[in-house]
Structures are given as C-alpha cells and as structure tokens.
Design an enzyme around this catalytic site. Sequence first.
Site, PDB file in Angstrom:
ATOM      1  CG  ASP A 131      -2.230   0.687   0.990  1.00  0.00           C
ATOM      2  OD1 ASP A 131      -2.292   1.505  -0.055  1.00  0.00           O
ATOM      3  OD2 ASP A 131      -3.199   0.556   1.556  1.00  0.00           O
ATOM      4  CD  GLU A 161      -6.738   5.539   2.872  1.00  0.00           C
ATOM      5  OE1 GLU A 161      -5.705   5.365   3.661  1.00  0.00           O
ATOM      6  OE2 GLU A 161      -6.525   5.762   1.623  1.00  0.00           O
TER       7      GLU A 161
HETATM    8  C1  BGC Z   1      -5.212   2.612   0.421  1.00  0.00           C
HETATM    9  C2  BGC Z   1      -5.368   1.942  -0.518  1.00  0.00           C
HETATM   10  C3  BGC Z   1      -5.555   2.365  -2.098  1.00  0.00           C
HETATM   11  C4  BGC Z   1      -4.284   3.124  -2.156  1.00  0.00           C
HETATM   12  C5  BGC Z   1      -3.977   3.808  -3.611  1.00  0.00           C
HETATM   13  C6  BGC Z   1      -3.860   3.642   0.137  1.00  0.00           C
HETATM   14  O1  BGC Z   1      -3.922   4.575   1.008  1.00  0.00           O
HETATM   15  O2  BGC Z   1      -5.178   2.216   1.554  1.00  0.00           O
HETATM   16  O3  BGC Z   1      -6.911   1.296  -0.431  1.00  0.00           O
HETATM   17  O4  BGC Z   1      -5.551   1.582  -3.073  1.00  0.00           O
HETATM   18  O5  BGC Z   1      -3.917   4.036  -1.207  1.00  0.00           O
HETATM   19  O6  BGC Z   1      -4.821   4.921  -3.459  1.00  0.00           O
HETATM   20  C1  BGC Z   2      -3.743   9.624  -1.985  1.00  0.00           C
HETATM   21  C2  BGC Z   2      -4.613   8.368  -1.658  1.00  0.00           C
HETATM   22  C3  BGC Z   2      -3.889   7.569  -0.669  1.00  0.00           C
HETATM   23  C4  BGC Z   2      -3.700   8.301   0.692  1.00  0.00           C
HETATM   24  C5  BGC Z   2      -2.533   7.532   1.529  1.00  0.00           C
HETATM   25  C6  BGC Z   2      -3.572  10.110  -0.688  1.00  0.00           C
HETATM   26  O1  BGC Z   2      -2.815  11.409  -0.764  1.00  0.00           O
HETATM   27  O2  BGC Z   2      -4.423  10.317  -2.861  1.00  0.00           O
HETATM   28  O3  BGC Z   2      -4.567   7.494  -2.633  1.00  0.00           O
HETATM   29  O4  BGC Z   2      -4.675   6.458  -0.127  1.00  0.00           O
HETATM   30  O5  BGC Z   2      -2.964   9.482   0.379  1.00  0.00           O
HETATM   31  O6  BGC Z   2      -2.498   8.015   2.893  1.00  0.00           O
END
Ligand code: BGC
Ligand code: BGC
Length: 768
Positions: A261, A456
Amino acid sequence: MTVEEKVGQTIQADIGAITPDQLLHYPLGSILAGGNSSPGGDERASPQAWLDLARAFRAAAAARPGARVPLIYGIDAVHGHNNVVGATIFPHNIGLGATRDPDLIRRIGEATAMEVAVTGADWTFGPTLAVPRDDRWGRAYEGYAEDPEVQRMFAGPMTFGLQGALVAGAPLAEGHIAGSAKHFLADGGTLNGVDQGDFAGSEQSLIDIHAGGYVQAIDAGVLSVMASFSSWNGLKLSANETLLTDVLRGPLGFRGFVVSDWNAHGQIPGCSNASCPLALNAGIDMLMAPDSWQPLYESTVAEVRSGEIPMTRLDEAVRRILRVKVKTGLFADRRAVEGDFSQLASPAHRALAREAVRKSLVLLKNEGGVLPIRSGARVLVAGSADDIGQAAGGWTLTWQGTGNTNADFPHGDSIWNGIDEAVSAGGGVATLSPDGTFTDRPDVAIIVFGETPYAEFQGDVETLDYLPTDPLETLRRLKAAGIPTVSVFLSGRPMWTNPEINASDAFVAAWLPGSEGAGVADVLIGDGDGRPRSDFSGVLSFSWPRDATGTPLNRGEPGYDPQFAYGYGLSYARGGAVPALSEESGISGVTTNVDRYLVDGRVADPWAMVLTDPDGESRPGAAKTGASPGGAVTVSPVDDLAQETGRQFAFDGSGPGSVRITGDPVNLSRQANGELTLSFRYRVDAAPTAATILSVGQGGVDIGEILKAAPADQWRTLRVRLSCFQTAGSDVEQVGTPFALSTDGRLTISLSEIRLASHENDSVCPGQ
Ligand code: BGC
Ligand code: BGC
C-alpha cells in the site's frame, strides 16, 4: 532482463509524482492514480484527458530504449470508476452487503471494469475484502459486512465481474481489468478501529473471520493482492513473511503478485520510503512508492547488487508480475473498448446502479404504514436530499470525497430528483426545503441526513454518536406539527440514532448510495393508491448499536445485544412498528478532536488556546476575548462564516508573542503520510512587520510573505501540508501544539476554521 529492468518492474509510481518523460529513463513497471491524483492535477478532468494520460505514460514506457515489458496502470475503482467525472457511482460496499445478491455484485464488477477500461487503465485496487469489526473505523463502509459470510458470497462474483474468467492461454476478455483483493490481512480487525492499526488476535480468528473472501477471490483467479497497512500482533503486514509468503502462497494457493500500500513499506521498522529490502524479502512483489519511487528504485538496485535482496527473490517477483501482465492482455492487441465513452454512465449501467440502490435500502422502522407514500401526496423533502456528493461519500472524484457538487455528477440523480419525479408523475407535489420549513402543509415529510464524506483515517471516530442536532430538531418540529416523518439516513456505518429513530415514523438506512439516488424513491414512493412499486429487500450486514459507545458489536460474539441485529430488515410484506428506543447514549460526550482546533467559533475539545508574551502565558478558556499577561497579544471575536465564528489576534510588536492551540500530544504521522494539510481561513487586518512563524509541533514555516501579499480585509484559505512541518529534528508523532502562530513584529489577523483538511491543489509549503 537487466537488474535495473527487473527492479523497475517491482516499483510503482503515482501519476502525481512522475511524468511520462521520466519513463524514458526509468524502467518502472507500473503507475497508479491515487485518490487525489488526476490528469494535470484536475480532479474534474474529462474522460478523454484520462485516456490521453494513460496513453502518454504507456507510449513513454514503450519508447525507452530496449523496453520490452508494458506498463500496468492501476486505479481505485472501488464503487464504480469513482475518480472520473461522468462515471457511474455505485453504492459503497456497505450498501452492497445489505443486498445479499451475488449476481448483482458480478454485474457491478463487469460495469465497473468496462468504465475503467474505456479510460485506459488496466487494474483496479479492489475488491476490498476487509471484515470491519469495529464500526468506528473510517473504512468500515469499504467492507461488505461485519460477518465474513457476505465476503465469501461476493468475493468470487466481484472478481469474475471485474476480470471475467481466466482462460488458459488467453488474456482477459475485452472490457475486463485486473483486480486486487485488499487489504491482506485483517485490516478490519484493528484495535478500536484505528486505521492502519494493529490486529491483536489469534491465528484462528484470522482463519475464521479475516480470511473470509480471500479463498473465493483467489479461486476466481484474482490477479493481485494488496498488503495491508496494518499489523498483526505488532508486525506490519508488508513485512510479514509468514502471511505474505507461507500462508498466501501455501494453503491459499495465490499465484498473482502482491502489491504493497501507499508508502506502507516506509512504516516498517528499519525501512524508509526510500529504501526497504525487508518488504521485498518478506514477499511484496511490487512496492507502491507514489512519490518515493526514484530513491527507492536506486536503493533497491543497490540492494540486489549487494545480495541483500537475493536475485532469486527478485526473479520470483518479476515472474509473477509478468504473468499478470500477460493475463491482463498488456502484450496483446486488446484495447478495442478504449475511448468508447458512451459506456460511462450508460443507460444500462445507471439502471444497474439504481437497482443496487433499491436493494441496499434497509427499513428499520415503518410505524402506521407511513411508507410507501402515495404518489399523489404533498411531500416535503428536507435535509441533504439534493446532494449527490454526500450520497456518494469518500473515494469519489477526490480521495476524501469532499468538495463535490451535483454539477460533478452530470449523469447522476440526487435522492431529491427521484422523489420529485415519482411524486410529480403521480400528480402529487414534492417541495424541497433543506431546513424543513413549509408554507403549504405537507401530507408527509422525508428528511435526508447523515454523515458527510470521509476516507481512511480521516473517518476514524471515537464513538458512534451521530452528532449533528439539526436533523433531530427538524424531525421533532415536524412531528409536533402532526406531520408524519420519514428519515433516510446516509452513513458509512451504523450509528447510534435512537433519538432520530424515535422522532421518525419510518427510518431507512440508505448507506452511501452514490449517483443513482432515484433508487430511493423507487421503494419509498408507491403508486397512486399507495401500493408499493418495489418492496424493501435489504437486510443489515452490520449490527445496529443500542448505545453510542462504539464497543465492537458483531454477530456471534459473547454478550451480543444489538438494537437491530445482523440480518434485520423490515419490508412492506413484513410490517414495521418498533417500540420507543432508549435515548441513553452511554457516553459522556467528551471526544478527542485530533483534527479540529478552532471550528464553528469554538476551540474544539480537548484543546485550549494559549496567548504568550515575555511576561508569561494566559488561557482565555471559553472566553472570546483576552490578552497575554504583558498585553503583547490580544484576542477578540470576529464574524466569518457566521456570527463570531472567527477570532482576531493583534500582536503589538512590544515583544515576541504567540497564539497556540495546545493539549495532550496526538500522533499526526498518518495524517502527514496522507498529505493532509493544516488549513484555516484568514483575513489580514494589518500586515506583518516581521517574520511570522506558523508551526505544528516543533516544526515551523514562515508565512510572513504570504500574509504580506494577501489583499487586506479579504477572507482566504491557507493550507500548508503537514509534511512541510516534518523538518530535521522534528517529527509529528507527539504533537501537543497542532497550531501556533508567532511573531516579534506587529500583525493583526483574523482566523477561523483551523483544522486538518485534505490536500487540495492550492496547498503550499512556504519556503520550499
Ligand atoms: C489505500 C488503498 C489504496 C491506495 C491507492 C491507500 O492509502 O489504503 O486502499 O488502494 O491508497 O490509492
Ligand atoms: C492519496 C490516496 C492515498 C492516501 C494515503 C492520498 O494523498 O491520494 O490515494 O490512499 O494519500 O494515505
């Protein structure tokens, strides 16, 4: 392949941090578009711009001298192709879980794959197979259910829908894309529902609960698995060789590749974003290194050369990635659907999403047969019925799903649109009145309310109390006037809403339905005689709580005592009276506002405001006026978005002065990793005469020049990325002062809405 070419295959960069040109020099194997990334940084870019971007990266990768392996391009299409304006936005997984309809899930997978494929991407980071066990988790809505029976029921159909069936010797059929089962493993099991936290459970519960769904996705041929940010008993999944290699490759029989991730490798002790042999050695095959790809690539090449990463391990990772690229059809001539934008929100896809909305609704209460509503009735529609952005939730156009308006859903219908259409068609009159006031007395009122978008960790909460009070006041006011009330509750999790349920004659849990809000009216509005046009069929896939504490509540656990049990759901056929519910929330009302400091005119609990000068410090407490002991800094209320929601601070230059928001230290490292910003509204009333330092914890930046350049007497917003405060010698793991402004000079400035917010394109890093 050279060592460089092999290492390149194992590294994935984000389109926000790499240009096509760089692929002429770096042999990277993959790119992604993260939640906040888009063509040219424009979240509202056209489908054509998305396709052009995919083609530009592809062409550059192919033009690198000696290039033989095509690039694979991934994106989070987690409820439809949710990054692209004009795509169909399906209900989030929590709503789909309520349908218990695996065939519907397969069809949604097919539609999603097609919409992704026409814009040129090859791979989605889904299905999410999390089994959320604590609904305070900000990603609870990404899971189908709290009980793995639904993941087991859906994982295969979703995988087949996205990828089609794997056929020996042939690539995926046109219009299909690779999937990624995520987040392996037990992302939904973290203590207190803390995102990216620790699952402190037994191996047996991994098998019985959290592995649910992976078996079926792997049997259906899912081509990749994403490792979880979280830990199992203190060990980060991205470093857990036992789970990633022994278990996943052994009993689970997985043959695709494992992607990590977003900079998750940097969280492993002994690693940084720029170097992490441990992750590859543990079984990660591809590292998601959005902005860290360049140093990571260099260090990984060196680690292979030194033997720290065995060549056999590198070869194994590359072989898996190549196999997936072959299966995905990247080597074949297979892009016939690209550019067929008529697929985006096609009538068939919209009808499918509307069907999903209908089937996802769970009826918790229907007293006195208030539902279905006769189509000829006079219907008052209150609350946020006309807000598709709210109904779509997080992971919609932007990462957090904030800032969207109905104009961003050109093919969508709001819940209001559907009600208006159904009622008007039956000869009735629907009136939209967000605050619930009316001139013509209605026969019935529908109040749409609930959570506003989050994703998130920004969605992690301390309790399941539904805090806003306006909807409850509206419900009570209407009820007192003798008007029957129907609540449509939008949320990414069950919430304690007993007062709202008591004040409603009917209560519908609608989850996060997405862009086809008209599916709500299909069920709520009957025919001219008040007979149903569609019945409710959804049942709870998450237990609804009896109090607001948020204590984990899952079917089958000891002491299980829900308000509405897993599997509950009324229908027109099954009746609907519910006795008055207890309004004891079970909580004291104190919550920790990790991300809110001065909001709606109040210093948020448990923070305090401190004014400092050479004579000492003072704490105005709840008072809106005050001064530092020597008088160098004074504070008074000002009007901003509403009366007295701002504070004006005057620094008289008689000595160094500061205003600080302080409290018990909080850990902001996840927020910094997610590129959150310290955001506030400000108005310069008298420009600074010296440096003006804005700080978070120990790290500070000089915003004096920004303030000097700001037009006087105008409210503006400043967002400074948290990572800008992570300077040498200061981290953001123990932040007792999440906001401070200090200067030795004179300055008069008004501030309001001081909080952490998602990174938008206007965020800055002063001095860099
Ligand atoms: C998320 C994932 C996601 C990835 C890409 C991460 O922060 O936990 O679910 O696929 O970002 O955007
Ligand atoms: C991104 C997400 C990712 C996240 C991770 C964001 O800036 O756009 O895709 O999941 O950061 O913490």
